[in-house]
Design an enzyme around this catalytic site. Structure first.
Site, PDB file in Angstrom:
ATOM      1  N   ARG A 190       0.823  -1.215   0.000  1.00  0.00           N
ATOM      2  CA  ARG A 190       0.000   0.000   0.000  1.00  0.00           C
ATOM      3  C   ARG A 190       0.859   1.267   0.000  1.00  0.00           C
ATOM      4  O   ARG A 190       2.027   1.242   0.386  1.00  0.00           O
ATOM      5  CB  ARG A 190      -0.881   0.016   1.266  1.00  0.00           C
ATOM      6  CG  ARG A 190      -1.679  -1.261   1.460  1.00  0.00           C
ATOM      7  CD  ARG A 190      -1.957  -1.532   2.931  1.00  0.00           C
ATOM      8  NE  ARG A 190      -2.595  -2.843   3.108  1.00  0.00           N
ATOM      9  CZ  ARG A 190      -3.901  -3.042   3.116  1.00  0.00           C
ATOM     10  NH1 ARG A 190      -4.718  -2.017   3.009  1.00  0.00           N
ATOM     11  NH2 ARG A 190      -4.397  -4.252   3.245  1.00  0.00           N
ATOM     12  N   ASP A 262      -3.779   4.129   3.234  1.00  0.00           N
ATOM     13  CA  ASP A 262      -3.523   2.739   3.591  1.00  0.00           C
ATOM     14  C   ASP A 262      -4.448   1.786   2.852  1.00  0.00           C
ATOM     15  O   ASP A 262      -4.281   0.564   2.946  1.00  0.00           O
ATOM     16  CB  ASP A 262      -3.653   2.526   5.108  1.00  0.00           C
ATOM     17  CG  ASP A 262      -4.984   3.016   5.652  1.00  0.00           C
ATOM     18  OD1 ASP A 262      -5.194   4.234   5.627  1.00  0.00           O
ATOM     19  OD2 ASP A 262      -5.805   2.194   6.091  1.00  0.00           O
ATOM     20  N   ASN A 263      -5.409   2.328   2.089  1.00  0.00           N
ATOM     21  CA  ASN A 263      -6.285   1.499   1.261  1.00  0.00           C
ATOM     22  C   ASN A 263      -5.981   1.657  -0.229  1.00  0.00           C
ATOM     23  O   ASN A 263      -6.803   1.290  -1.065  1.00  0.00           O
ATOM     24  CB  ASN A 263      -7.759   1.863   1.508  1.00  0.00           C
ATOM     25  CG  ASN A 263      -8.217   1.513   2.907  1.00  0.00           C
ATOM     26  OD1 ASN A 263      -7.667   0.624   3.548  1.00  0.00           O
ATOM     27  ND2 ASN A 263      -9.216   2.212   3.402  1.00  0.00           N
ATOM     28  N   ASP A 272      -9.505  -3.294  -0.299  1.00  0.00           N
ATOM     29  CA  ASP A 272     -10.205  -3.078   0.968  1.00  0.00           C
ATOM     30  C   ASP A 272     -11.629  -2.558   0.768  1.00  0.00           C
ATOM     31  O   ASP A 272     -11.913  -1.378   0.888  1.00  0.00           O
ATOM     32  CB  ASP A 272      -9.417  -2.130   1.878  1.00  0.00           C
ATOM     33  CG  ASP A 272      -8.222  -2.815   2.500  1.00  0.00           C
ATOM     34  OD1 ASP A 272      -8.166  -4.045   2.472  1.00  0.00           O
ATOM     35  OD2 ASP A 272      -7.318  -2.102   2.996  1.00  0.00           O
TER      36      ASP A 272
END
Length: 498
Positions: A190, A262-263, A272
């Site tokens: 990521r 972070d996605n 995600d």
């Protein structure tokens, strides 16, 4: 990524396994075995993804497979791990996040392409932040269905292999039951992984990550001898992939809901699935995540946020990429987005040629859809059947609009534009049907499958999955699944726990 050479489907014991990302060392991962799921039972299995990773579909019938899918076993030759990362969440930097409920069992080599076998909902890790590390049946079904629906739409995504369920209670807004999703991707690396090491000033870690990513997933960049140019080219590749991904989301009406760094996948994959949604009554301001009070991740803002996230990645690579080179790399995002998006729109509107005035034609159409609250998917599928020589006011599309005068005004401009095309009506209609899906995963359809599965009836889950595998086909026997949501289901709300 280089094209893979598919291997002959194999048994579980014959899969070629490796540590993959975990070879980077203990700073990057926590070695952690899954927490066993009490008395697991199979909920879903996807033979398409089994074939993708070179696994015989018959292996799903074995008790050994269920134990792996539930997190009650591991591959004996590889130690499982959870990865650490950071991220900007709703614009605010959080210095440590990580796989709080996901554990990777192994990397599988299928020909030339690696795939990570990851369990989501497999129990707590060092990164769970006081969470239980579990997923609920509801959220695993949503990700299972949507990741496979996106793949069938031709949108880059992680994939879903299986769901294992359990009667173990899990407490969210209300008590629910636990489940584990087996998801597959070449990598789950990521943007936030690079941020983790950058903001700790562990610049050697950033370099190790970049070298790993280039070597494994962008090997053609290894031909660039100058390291600084190679890393800038890596940033440019990620920016371009992200721009193209955003274009594909917008064209099909998909809203992610939680576009935190972070996605965001460095491979340009949809990653995600949580509070996602497909636009129904068209609204550029559509917010699919009811916890996104400010609308940061509203549908129309996704392309802007995609670039914002790429800039966050550029900042995390600043120890490797000079500012001018980063600026030049990021400048490729917008052309990649625009070229892809306009190409997809031309296909949706049935245009083979490109004209400067097309942008205004597209924009005025979306304005009409917004004002009329017209269903995005239904409109474009209906437009596919609208012949340029048919009746001047075609009721098949007009009936979708409350204000038909606005539709008629736009339709006249559209028909005039079609006169400049050489393709016949039938050929254009066939091409438009191949570009405009009839079936998407509407939230009410997912909810219906979830409610049945909560009673251990997986018939609707299997049926919906099968329909979504062929989103462009007519499938007249399943016409009801292409309908707009009933009034009672128009306001389903989903949150990050979804």
């Amino acid at each position: 990524m280089e094209a893979a050479t598919a291997a002959r489907p194999a048994a579980l014991e014959a899969l070629e396994l490796g540590e993959g990302y975990a070879t980077l060392g203990e700073r990057f991962v926590e070695r952690r075995a899954p927490t066993p799921l009490p008395e697991p039972y199979p909920v879903a299995f996807n033979p398409d993804v089994a074939a993708l990773i070179g696994l015989e579909a018959e292996q799903a019938q074995r008790p050994e497979f269920l134990r792996l899918a539930a997190g009650n076993a591991r591959f004996s030759s590889v130690e499982p791990f959870a990865a650490v990362y950071a991220g900007h969440q709703f614009g605010t930097f959080v210095p440590q996040l990580g796989d709080g409920r996901a554990i990777t069992l192994a990397e599988i080599s299928n020909g030339d392409e690696p795939f990570e076998w990851q369990l989501k909902g497999a129990g707590s890790t060092a990164f769970s932040r006081f969470g239980d590390g579990r997923a609920v049946l509801r959220s695993t079904i949503r990700e299972y269905l949507c990741s496979e629906a996106m793949a069938a739409l031709g949108i880059p995504t992680t994939r879903a292999l299986a769901i294992a369920g359990s009667d173990e209670p899990v407490f969210r807004e209300v008590p629910e039951t636990a489940a584990v999703l087996t998801r597959i991707a070449p990598s789950h690396l990521r943007f936030g992984t690079f941020e983790f090491f950058h903001y700790r000033r562990e610049f050697d870690g950033v370099k190790l990550l970049a070298d790993y990513a280039i070597r494994r997933f962008f090997p053609r960049l290894l031909a660039i001898s100058a390291e600084s140019e190679r890393y800038a080219a890596f940033l440019r590749e990620v920016a371009e992939r992200t721009g193209r991904l955003m274009a594909r989301w917008q064209a099909v009406g998909f809203a992610h809901g939680v576009m935190n760094t972070d996605n965001m996948s460095i491979l340009g994959l949809t990653l995600d699935y949580g509070p996602f949604g497909f636009v129904e009554a068209f609204d550029p301001g559509f917010i699919c995540n009811h916890t996104d009070a400010g609308g940061r991740y509203a549908f129309a803002r996704q392309p802007t946020i995609g670039l914002w996230n790429c800039k966050a990645l550029a900042a995390a690579l600043s120890s490797l990429v000079a500012e001018d080179d980063a600026t030049a790399a990021l400048a490729e995002y917008q052309p990649a987005f625009r070229e892809t998006y306009l190409g997809l729109l031309r296909a949706k509107f049935g245009l083979e040629t490109s004209r400067p005035e097309d942008v205004d034609l597209f924009s005025s159409c979306f304005d009409a859809l917004h004002e009329g609250r017209v269903d995005h998917t239904i409109f474009f599928r209906a437009l596919s059947s609208l012949g340029s020589e048919s009746a001047p006011y075609d009721d098949r599309v007009a009936e979708l609009f409350e204000n038909r005068a606005q539709w008629y005004d736009w339709q006249r401009a559209y028909r005039t534009r079609l006169e400049g095309e050489t393709r016949g009506d039938d050929a254009r209609a066939a091409a438009m049907r191949a570009a405009n899906p009839k079936y998407v995963l509407r939230n009410y359809l997912a909810q219906r499958a979830i409610e049945a599965a909560q009673q251990k009836d997986y018939t609707e889950l299997e049926r919906l999955h099968e329909i979504l595998r062929h989103p462009f086909d007519e499938q007249p026997e399943w016409e009801a699944y292409a309908a707009a949501p009933p009034e009672s289901a128009r306001h389903i709300e989903v949150s990050c726990s979804s």
